[in-house]
Design an enzyme around this catalytic site. Structure first.
Site, PDB file in Angstrom:
ATOM      1  N   THR A  85       0.825  -1.213   0.000  1.00 17.76           N
ATOM      2  CA  THR A  85       0.000   0.000   0.000  1.00 17.76           C
ATOM      3  C   THR A  85       0.857   1.259   0.000  1.00 17.76           C
ATOM      4  O   THR A  85       0.502   2.272  -0.599  1.00 17.76           O
ATOM      5  CB  THR A  85      -0.928  -0.022   1.238  1.00 17.76           C
ATOM      6  OG1 THR A  85      -1.732  -1.189   1.135  1.00 17.76           O
ATOM      7  CG2 THR A  85      -1.801   1.194   1.318  1.00 17.76           C
ATOM      8  N   THR A 158       2.144  -4.304   4.540  1.00 15.11           N
ATOM      9  CA  THR A 158       2.138  -4.549   5.989  1.00 15.11           C
ATOM     10  C   THR A 158       1.739  -5.974   6.369  1.00 15.11           C
ATOM     11  O   THR A 158       2.072  -6.425   7.459  1.00 15.11           O
ATOM     12  CB  THR A 158       1.175  -3.570   6.704  1.00 15.11           C
ATOM     13  OG1 THR A 158      -0.121  -3.724   6.145  1.00 15.11           O
ATOM     14  CG2 THR A 158       1.644  -2.140   6.561  1.00 15.11           C
ATOM     15  N   ASP A 159       1.027  -6.667   5.457  1.00 10.97           N
ATOM     16  CA  ASP A 159       0.455  -7.954   5.890  1.00 10.97           C
ATOM     17  C   ASP A 159       1.517  -8.960   6.333  1.00 10.97           C
ATOM     18  O   ASP A 159       1.300  -9.716   7.276  1.00 10.97           O
ATOM     19  CB  ASP A 159      -0.412  -8.561   4.776  1.00 10.97           C
ATOM     20  CG  ASP A 159      -1.736  -7.812   4.647  1.00 10.97           C
ATOM     21  OD1 ASP A 159      -2.079  -7.065   5.594  1.00 10.97           O
ATOM     22  OD2 ASP A 159      -2.413  -7.955   3.620  1.00 10.97           O
ATOM     23  N   LYS A 237       1.838  -8.078  13.218  1.00 13.80           N
ATOM     24  CA  LYS A 237       0.704  -7.214  12.858  1.00 13.80           C
ATOM     25  C   LYS A 237      -0.529  -7.761  13.565  1.00 13.80           C
ATOM     26  O   LYS A 237      -0.888  -8.918  13.375  1.00 13.80           O
ATOM     27  CB  LYS A 237       0.507  -7.222  11.340  1.00 13.80           C
ATOM     28  CG  LYS A 237      -0.587  -6.267  10.877  1.00 13.80           C
ATOM     29  CD  LYS A 237      -0.710  -6.241   9.356  1.00 13.80           C
ATOM     30  CE  LYS A 237      -1.826  -5.292   8.946  1.00 13.80           C
ATOM     31  NZ  LYS A 237      -2.082  -5.283   7.500  1.00 13.80           N
TER      32      LYS A 237
HETATM   33  N1  ASP Z   1      -1.979  -6.475   1.281  1.00 16.49           N
HETATM   34  C1  ASP Z   1      -1.085  -5.367   1.355  1.00 16.49           C
HETATM   35  C2  ASP Z   1       0.317  -5.906   1.510  1.00 16.49           C
HETATM   36  O1  ASP Z   1       0.646  -6.429   2.519  1.00 16.49           O
HETATM   37  C3  ASP Z   1      -1.478  -4.493   2.484  1.00 16.49           C
HETATM   38  C4  ASP Z   1      -0.502  -3.384   2.791  1.00 16.49           C
HETATM   39  O2  ASP Z   1       0.342  -3.031   2.050  1.00 16.49           O
HETATM   40  O3  ASP Z   1      -0.593  -2.861   3.874  1.00 16.49           O
HETATM   41  O4  ASP Z   1       1.084  -5.798   0.583  1.00 16.49           O
END
Ligand code: ASP
Length: 325
Positions: A85, A158-159, A237
């Site tokens: 993201t 973040t995932d 997370k």
């Molecule tokens: N699904 C995305 C990822 O982990 C979510 C994010 O970037 O926060 O790449």
């Protein structure tokens, strides 16, 4: 009334609302697409627009972007982008969500960073973190090893950022510089994005400390004031959308960072030039499984194909076995 172009900042009135925003490309000629000051995008029927006028013409073009000259006395930081993201940015020229990661682009989005360090920035992958595997951890580690900066920031989805942070903590043996992973719960171009604080705090932490090792830098709470630097090997997370989703597990945070100060919360390793980085890359054939320990756990549960060699060849096996309770 409609002499406006993509990228212009406009003010207008519809039957029910007053609007301020940047004109975005619209696929349908009868619609106007705007990115509002709030960060939200809307599409309005031209027939509902009572008046609209250009407040400011689009200013930036690729040619106009600021050139970077290294500043004496500042540390050097390389930002390695991997996607997620954080990497999403609306290009007002085309309307597409695209990733554009030259240092000039970064300065345009986060100009404050140029006062913190001399920044170099590269895209090494553009992917969602749920698609990462052990080969990607090896690749990121090699990219880190090829750099010559005082510190590295890795922007990441973040995932699975905490998995990458843990993997890098194992791979980068004897590391003698800070490697800070950061990401965003909302894309960088949105008014409500957490990307700015996360990135600037990561840069400030590297610039102002002698920390070495792998850490994660994300919001401490819902306020846009402080970030925590969390241990790369012991963080997780805990929420899908909150800005303060990351927490350290079985350990405290390393430090609190904001735009001005750094406050260490626990002890940390410091730069020491006797350390020489050694890459302990993962075997690409590695298989990882998680077995949930529960009362009444039966031996048969260990005999599913992923786990079956654990007992027979523990020392030679590439299996990594975690029991979670
Ligand atoms: N699904 C995305 C990822 O982990 C979510 C994010 O970037 O926060 O790449």
């Amino acid at each position: 009334m409609y002499a406006m172009k993509e990228g212009d900042y406009v003010a207008g009135k519809t039957i029910s609302d007053e609007l301020h925003g940047v004109v975005m490309p619209s696929k349908k000629s009868e619609k106007i697409a705007l990115k509002l000051d709030s960060g939200y995008n809307i599409s309005i029927d031209r027939k509902n627009v009572r008046e609209i006028s250009v407040i400011e013409r689009q200013k930036t073009s690729k040619k106009d972007k600021e050139k970077i000259h290294p500043k004496q006395g500042l540390k050097s930081i390389t930002i390695l982008h991997t996607g997620g993201t954080f990497a999403s940015k609306v290009d007002y020229g085309t309307g597409a969500v695209s990733a554009s990661f030259s240092p000039e682009d970064l300065l345009e989005m986060f100009p404050e960073i140029k006062d913190i360090a001399n920044i170099k920035s590269r895209l090494i992958r553009n992917m969602f973190s749920e698609d990462m595997n052990f080969n990607h951890y090896n690749l990121i580690a090699k990219e880190i090893a090829s750099e010559n900066s005082d510190g590295i920031i890795i922007t990441h989805g973040t995932d699975t950022m905490h998995y990458t942070a843990a993997a890098l903590s194992f791979i980068l043996k004897n590391i003698n510089l800070p490697v800070i992973l950061t990401g965003a719960q909302r894309s960088s171009d949105r008014g409500s994005s957490d990307a700015f604080l996360n990135l600037i705090c990561a840069a400030n932490f590297i610039a102002k400390t002698d920390f070495i090792g792998v850490g994660i830098c994300m919001h401490e709470n819902l306020n846009d004031e402080n970030c925590l630097i969390l241990p790369g090997l012991k963080s997780r997370k805990m929420h899908s959308s909150r800005r303060d989703a990351f927490r350290s597990i079985n350990s405290g945070p390393i430090a609190r960072a904001n735009l001005k100060n750094i406050e260490f919360i626990s002890s940390h390793e410091r730069k020491n030039n006797n350390r020489k980085l050694e890459l302990k890359l993962f075997n690409p054939e590695i298989k990882v499984g998680i077995l949930k320990a529960h009362p009444g756990l039966k031996i048969e549960e260990l005999l599913i194909p992923l786990f079956e060699n654990i007992h027979s060849r523990p020392s030679k096996s590439h299996f990594h076995f975690f029991i979670s309770s």
